[in-house]
Design a protein around this motif. Structure first.
Motif, PDB file in Angstrom:
ATOM      1  N   LYS A   1       3.004   5.508 -17.619  1.00  0.00           N
ATOM      2  CA  LYS A   1       2.522   4.209 -18.102  1.00  0.00           C
ATOM      3  C   LYS A   1       2.817   3.123 -17.070  1.00  0.00           C
ATOM      4  O   LYS A   1       1.990   2.250 -16.844  1.00  0.00           O
ATOM      5  CB  LYS A   1       3.163   3.865 -19.441  1.00  0.00           C
ATOM      6  CG  LYS A   1       2.692   2.531 -20.007  1.00  0.00           C
ATOM      7  CD  LYS A   1       3.211   2.288 -21.384  1.00  0.00           C
ATOM      8  CE  LYS A   1       2.881   0.962 -21.969  1.00  0.00           C
ATOM      9  NZ  LYS A   1       1.838   0.180 -21.442  1.00  0.00           N
ATOM     10  N   ALA A   2       3.980   3.192 -16.441  1.00  0.00           N
ATOM     11  CA  ALA A   2       4.327   2.207 -15.414  1.00  0.00           C
ATOM     12  C   ALA A   2       3.342   2.299 -14.250  1.00  0.00           C
ATOM     13  O   ALA A   2       2.912   1.275 -13.707  1.00  0.00           O
ATOM     14  CB  ALA A   2       5.750   2.425 -14.913  1.00  0.00           C
ATOM     15  N   VAL A   3       2.949   3.502 -13.864  1.00  0.00           N
ATOM     16  CA  VAL A   3       1.979   3.679 -12.777  1.00  0.00           C
ATOM     17  C   VAL A   3       0.608   3.175 -13.223  1.00  0.00           C
ATOM     18  O   VAL A   3      -0.083   2.474 -12.475  1.00  0.00           O
ATOM     19  CB  VAL A   3       1.904   5.156 -12.333  1.00  0.00           C
ATOM     20  CG1 VAL A   3       0.754   5.381 -11.377  1.00  0.00           C
ATOM     21  CG2 VAL A   3       3.214   5.567 -11.694  1.00  0.00           C
ATOM     22  N   ASN A   4       0.207   3.497 -14.445  1.00  0.00           N
ATOM     23  CA  ASN A   4      -1.114   3.080 -14.932  1.00  0.00           C
ATOM     24  C   ASN A   4      -1.213   1.570 -15.057  1.00  0.00           C
ATOM     25  O   ASN A   4      -2.272   0.990 -14.838  1.00  0.00           O
ATOM     26  CB  ASN A   4      -1.420   3.726 -16.281  1.00  0.00           C
ATOM     27  CG  ASN A   4      -1.609   5.211 -16.182  1.00  0.00           C
ATOM     28  OD1 ASN A   4      -1.837   5.749 -15.103  1.00  0.00           O
ATOM     29  ND2 ASN A   4      -1.503   5.897 -17.303  1.00  0.00           N
ATOM     30  N   ASP A   5      -0.105   0.902 -15.405  1.00  0.00           N
ATOM     31  CA  ASP A   5      -0.102  -0.546 -15.582  1.00  0.00           C
ATOM     32  C   ASP A   5       0.220  -1.305 -14.299  1.00  0.00           C
ATOM     33  O   ASP A   5       0.288  -2.524 -14.304  1.00  0.00           O
ATOM     34  CB  ASP A   5       0.912  -0.947 -16.660  1.00  0.00           C
ATOM     35  CG  ASP A   5       0.518  -0.446 -18.037  1.00  0.00           C
ATOM     36  OD1 ASP A   5      -0.643  -0.037 -18.206  1.00  0.00           O
ATOM     37  OD2 ASP A   5       1.382  -0.473 -18.943  1.00  0.00           O
ATOM     38  N   SER A   6       0.441  -0.593 -13.203  1.00  0.00           N
ATOM     39  CA  SER A   6       0.822  -1.255 -11.958  1.00  0.00           C
ATOM     40  C   SER A   6      -0.349  -2.023 -11.355  1.00  0.00           C
ATOM     41  O   SER A   6      -1.509  -1.775 -11.663  1.00  0.00           O
ATOM     42  CB  SER A   6       1.345  -0.218 -10.951  1.00  0.00           C
ATOM     43  OG  SER A   6       0.321   0.665 -10.579  1.00  0.00           O
ATOM     44  N   ILE A   7      -0.015  -2.948 -10.476  1.00  0.00           N
ATOM     45  CA  ILE A   7      -1.003  -3.791  -9.803  1.00  0.00           C
ATOM     46  C   ILE A   7      -1.006  -3.421  -8.324  1.00  0.00           C
ATOM     47  O   ILE A   7       0.040  -3.409  -7.687  1.00  0.00           O
ATOM     48  CB  ILE A   7      -0.636  -5.281  -9.958  1.00  0.00           C
ATOM     49  CG1 ILE A   7      -0.600  -5.671 -11.434  1.00  0.00           C
ATOM     50  CG2 ILE A   7      -1.616  -6.147  -9.192  1.00  0.00           C
ATOM     51  CD1 ILE A   7      -0.020  -7.038 -11.661  1.00  0.00           C
ATOM     52  N   LYS A   8      -2.201  -3.130  -7.793  1.00  0.00           N
ATOM     53  CA  LYS A   8      -2.318  -2.827  -6.364  1.00  0.00           C
ATOM     54  C   LYS A   8      -2.814  -4.065  -5.630  1.00  0.00           C
ATOM     55  O   LYS A   8      -3.780  -4.684  -6.031  1.00  0.00           O
ATOM     56  CB  LYS A   8      -3.309  -1.679  -6.137  1.00  0.00           C
ATOM     57  CG  LYS A   8      -2.696  -0.336  -6.341  1.00  0.00           C
ATOM     58  CD  LYS A   8      -3.582   0.757  -5.804  1.00  0.00           C
ATOM     59  CE  LYS A   8      -2.876   2.070  -5.951  1.00  0.00           C
ATOM     60  NZ  LYS A   8      -3.636   3.170  -5.414  1.00  0.00           N
ATOM     61  N   VAL A   9      -2.154  -4.367  -4.538  1.00  0.00           N
ATOM     62  CA  VAL A   9      -2.551  -5.477  -3.679  1.00  0.00           C
ATOM     63  C   VAL A   9      -2.775  -4.901  -2.295  1.00  0.00           C
ATOM     64  O   VAL A   9      -1.912  -4.228  -1.752  1.00  0.00           O
ATOM     65  CB  VAL A   9      -1.444  -6.554  -3.618  1.00  0.00           C
ATOM     66  CG1 VAL A   9      -1.878  -7.680  -2.705  1.00  0.00           C
ATOM     67  CG2 VAL A   9      -1.102  -7.052  -4.998  1.00  0.00           C
ATOM     68  N   GLY A  10      -3.928  -5.153  -1.754  1.00  0.00           N
ATOM     69  CA  GLY A  10      -4.145  -4.607  -0.420  1.00  0.00           C
ATOM     70  C   GLY A  10      -5.506  -4.459  -0.075  1.00  0.00           C
ATOM     71  O   GLY A  10      -6.463  -4.729   0.233  1.00  0.00           O
TER      72      GLY A  10
END
Length: 157
Positions: free
Chosen positions: A148-157
């Motif tokens: 869940k932490a990975v699914n809810d993470s935010i990618k910047v880049g």
């Protein structure tokens, strides 16, 4: 009157109507998905603005000291050598507390940092992206908490 021609035209009309029904159902499904993605995007934009505001408040010079913005930025830069675990200093992780599965997809994470209050973790990966995860969620009890932490993470880049 050609009966076979009439039957062929009716078959084509029936087929076209069925295709239209299928396409309309797909359009409705995709419309719902677009609305979900727009809501998620608005949530993420609000989070980004919150982080920007926090960062901007850290960069403001303190009032009455005459400190300028450049000096304020300089004070934020810290080599932090004592904050990192280095070989030979006797600090080693003995057991992994949690594993974040594929936080950078197929790329390897290269570095990470935790917020001082242990709620937010940022990782930099070989894919050139910065990923922000809610570390508290990853540590929650349950088998799916790290996913869940990975699914809810935010990618910047």
């Amino acid at each position: 009157m050609d009966l076979l021609a009439d039957i062929g035209q009716e078959d084509q009309l029936t087929s076209a109507r069925e295709e239209n029904r299928v396409l309309l159902a797909k359009v409705k499904e995709l419309t719902v998905r677009v609305h979900e993605l727009n809501a998620e995007n608005a949530k993420l934009l609000a989070e980004v603005e919150m982080y920007r505001a926090d960062f901007a408040s850290m960069n403001k010079p303190s009032s009455g000291t005459g400190e300028n913005v450049e000096e304020s930025k300089e004070s934020l830069v810290d080599d932090g050598a004592e904050d990192f675990v280095t070989a030979g200093n006797g600090t080693y992780a003995s057991d992994p507390v949690v594993t974040l599965p594929k936080v950078h997809g197929i790329s390897n994470p290269l570095c990470c940092v935790l917020h001082p209050n242990d709620t937010l973790m940022a990782t930099g990966g070989a894919d050139g992206n910065l990923v922000l995860c809610q570390w508290g969620i990853a540590l929650a009890p349950g088998d799916e908490s790290s996913q869940k932490a990975v699914n809810d993470s935010i990618k910047v880049g």
